[in-house]
Design a protein around this motif. Structure first.
Motif, short mmCIF file in Angstrom:
data_model
loop_
_atom_site.label_atom_id
_atom_site.label_comp_id
_atom_site.label_asym_id
_atom_site.label_seq_id
_atom_site.Cartn_x
_atom_site.Cartn_y
_atom_site.Cartn_z
N GLY A 243 14.28 92.14 105.27
CA GLY A 243 14.62 92.76 106.53
C GLY A 243 14.04 94.16 106.50
N VAL A 244 14.59 95.05 107.30
CA VAL A 244 14.03 96.39 107.44
C VAL A 244 13.97 97.13 106.11
N ASP A 245 15.10 97.19 105.38
CA ASP A 245 15.10 98.01 104.17
C ASP A 245 14.46 97.32 102.97
N ASP A 246 14.45 95.99 102.94
CA ASP A 246 13.68 95.31 101.88
C ASP A 246 12.19 95.64 102.06
N ALA A 247 11.74 95.70 103.32
CA ALA A 247 10.35 96.05 103.59
C ALA A 247 10.03 97.44 103.04
N LEU A 248 10.94 98.39 103.26
CA LEU A 248 10.75 99.73 102.72
C LEU A 248 10.69 99.70 101.19
N ALA A 249 11.54 98.87 100.59
CA ALA A 249 11.57 98.75 99.12
C ALA A 249 10.27 98.17 98.60
N LEU A 250 9.74 97.15 99.26
CA LEU A 250 8.47 96.55 98.83
C LEU A 250 7.33 97.56 98.92
N LEU A 251 7.30 98.32 100.01
CA LEU A 251 6.25 99.33 100.17
C LEU A 251 6.32 100.37 99.06
N PHE A 252 7.52 100.79 98.71
CA PHE A 252 7.68 101.76 97.63
C PHE A 252 7.26 101.17 96.28
N ALA A 253 7.73 99.97 96.00
CA ALA A 253 7.46 99.36 94.69
C ALA A 253 5.97 99.16 94.46
N VAL A 254 5.26 98.72 95.47
CA VAL A 254 3.81 98.50 95.33
C VAL A 254 3.09 99.83 95.15
N ALA A 255 3.56 100.88 95.82
CA ALA A 255 2.86 102.16 95.81
C ALA A 255 3.10 102.97 94.55
N HIS A 256 4.25 102.79 93.89
CA HIS A 256 4.57 103.69 92.78
C HIS A 256 3.83 103.29 91.51
N PRO A 257 3.15 104.24 90.87
CA PRO A 257 2.34 103.91 89.69
C PRO A 257 3.15 103.50 88.46
N ALA B 203 17.24 83.38 101.76
CA ALA B 203 17.81 83.62 103.09
C ALA B 203 18.91 84.67 103.00
N GLY B 204 18.97 85.52 104.01
CA GLY B 204 19.99 86.57 104.03
C GLY B 204 19.90 87.36 105.31
N ASN B 205 19.08 88.41 105.32
CA ASN B 205 18.89 89.18 106.54
C ASN B 205 18.29 88.33 107.66
N ALA B 206 17.52 87.32 107.28
CA ALA B 206 16.90 86.40 108.22
C ALA B 206 16.81 85.03 107.55
N SER B 207 16.30 84.04 108.28
CA SER B 207 16.11 82.73 107.68
C SER B 207 15.07 82.81 106.56
N LEU B 208 15.09 81.83 105.68
CA LEU B 208 14.15 81.84 104.56
C LEU B 208 12.70 81.86 105.05
N GLU B 209 12.39 81.04 106.04
CA GLU B 209 11.02 80.99 106.56
C GLU B 209 10.59 82.36 107.07
N GLN B 210 11.48 83.04 107.80
CA GLN B 210 11.16 84.36 108.33
C GLN B 210 11.03 85.39 107.22
N VAL B 211 11.90 85.29 106.21
CA VAL B 211 11.84 86.22 105.08
C VAL B 211 10.51 86.11 104.35
N VAL B 212 10.05 84.89 104.12
CA VAL B 212 8.76 84.69 103.43
C VAL B 212 7.63 85.29 104.26
N ASP B 213 7.62 85.02 105.55
CA ASP B 213 6.56 85.54 106.41
C ASP B 213 6.59 87.08 106.43
N ASN B 214 7.77 87.66 106.56
CA ASN B 214 7.89 89.12 106.55
C ASN B 214 7.37 89.70 105.24
#
Length: 316
Positions: free
Chosen positions: A12-26, A37-48
């Motif tokens: 969802g919104v804050d998982d997206a922020l977490a992913l962006l941080f994790a990928v960026a941090h050296p 499944a949680g913030n959205a359906s599993l299919e939507q979570v995977v796509d997001n």
């Protein structure tokens, strides 16, 4: 050496922020991402998740689909918080990334066992995938450094008066994880609700030229209303991303090793009871307390320091 990390998400919104941080941090090496499944359906979570990894400029990070519902309960999404698409209506470009054919549990098992050093598992979602992994493949515990989870609270709840959403969504799973013997770090609502970005800064990012900054600004600017009659509120919380920030700047948080248990019945179902007593009580004296797992619990945070770390990292 960067910290080898697997992220378990319900993007969802804050998982997206977490992913962006994790990928960026050296100092973080993202080995894989599992979805539930949680913030959205599993299919939507995977796509997001796949689309956000594109925004982050991530390499070939394997992504796998996991549980479509909790161990016992029906699935209950948080669309009233994150929007129907989980990302607050943010439209991201199509992606050529695809999830791997493996199940989330199998991807977790292989990645953990094949890594030459112990892996940190970061759970930013209901912990169904983790519970299934630890129950079906307990051998992975030997190569887990620890489990850092966003969930629970030593004070108030949000899903109910006493329960935080991720734990409330699948309390049996959270209890299994806490009782697994793997060292756990609990980043709960006590700190989650304190780390935010000012509204004018979020608006500046959304209107700016930095491509990741525009996405960050839009995600931070997503407003939450629990009913049609309620005025949508700006929070600016970085949410789950704070748990990932704690990996690289642990000194920004005040933590204590405390007994923790998950309530599994009644209105308090999903509550994380954190024993903050300095001395044993009558339940301990009279042998009524039972066995409690212990976890490192985040109870305080330098909110400005963590927010600055987040922005400095994702904006490069």
């Amino acid at each position: 050496m960067p910290i080898p990390v697997i992220l378990d998400v319900d993007t969802g919104v804050d998982d997206a922020l977490a992913l962006l941080f994790a990928v960026a941090h050296p100092e973080i090496d993202v080995l894989a991402v599992s979805c539930v499944a949680g913030n959205a359906s599993l299919e939507q979570v995977v796509d997001n998740t796949l689309r956000i990894l594109d925004v982050a400029g991530a390499g070939e990070v394997p992504v796998a689909a996991g549980a479509v519902r909790p161990l016992l309960e029906p699935a209950r999404s948080a669309s009233h918080v994150h929007g129907a698409d989980g990302l607050g209506g943010l439209v991201l470009p199509e992606t050529s990334r695809r999830a791997v054919e493996l199940s989330a549990v199998e991807l977790l098992r292989r990645t953990i066992l094949e890594h030459p050093t112990p892996v940190t598992l970061v759970a930013l979602a209901p912990q169904t995938n983790l519970a299934l992994l630890l129950r079906t493949h307990p051998e992975v515990a030997a190569n887990l450094e620890r489990i850092v989870f966003m969930g629970g609270s030593a004070s108030v709840g949000n899903a109910t008066a006493v329960a935080e959403f991720n734990v409330w969504h699948d309390p049996e799973a959270a209890a299994i994880v806490l009782d697994s013997g793997v060292p756990c770090y609990m980043y709960g609502l006590d700190v989650f609700n304190r780390v935010s970005v000012a509204q004018d800064r979020a608006a500046e990012l959304e209107a700016g030229e930095h491509p990741v900054g525009r996405v960050i600004g839009a995600l931070l600017g997503h407003r939450i209303a629990l009913s049609e009659d309620e005025h949508a509120q700006y929070t600016g919380l970085i949410g789950d991303a704070g748990a990932v920030c704690a990996l690289v700047d642990p000194a920004a948080l005040r933590t204590e090793q405390r007994p923790v248990r998950v309530e599994l019945a009644g209105y308090s179902r999903g509550q994380t009871l954190v024993d903050l007593r300095e001395f044993p009580g009558e339940d301990v004296v009279h042998g009524l307390a039972g066995e409690w797992a212990t976890a490192e619990v985040a109870l305080g945070v330098d909110a400005e320091r963590v927010a600055a770390l987040f922005l400095d990292t994702v904006l490069g």
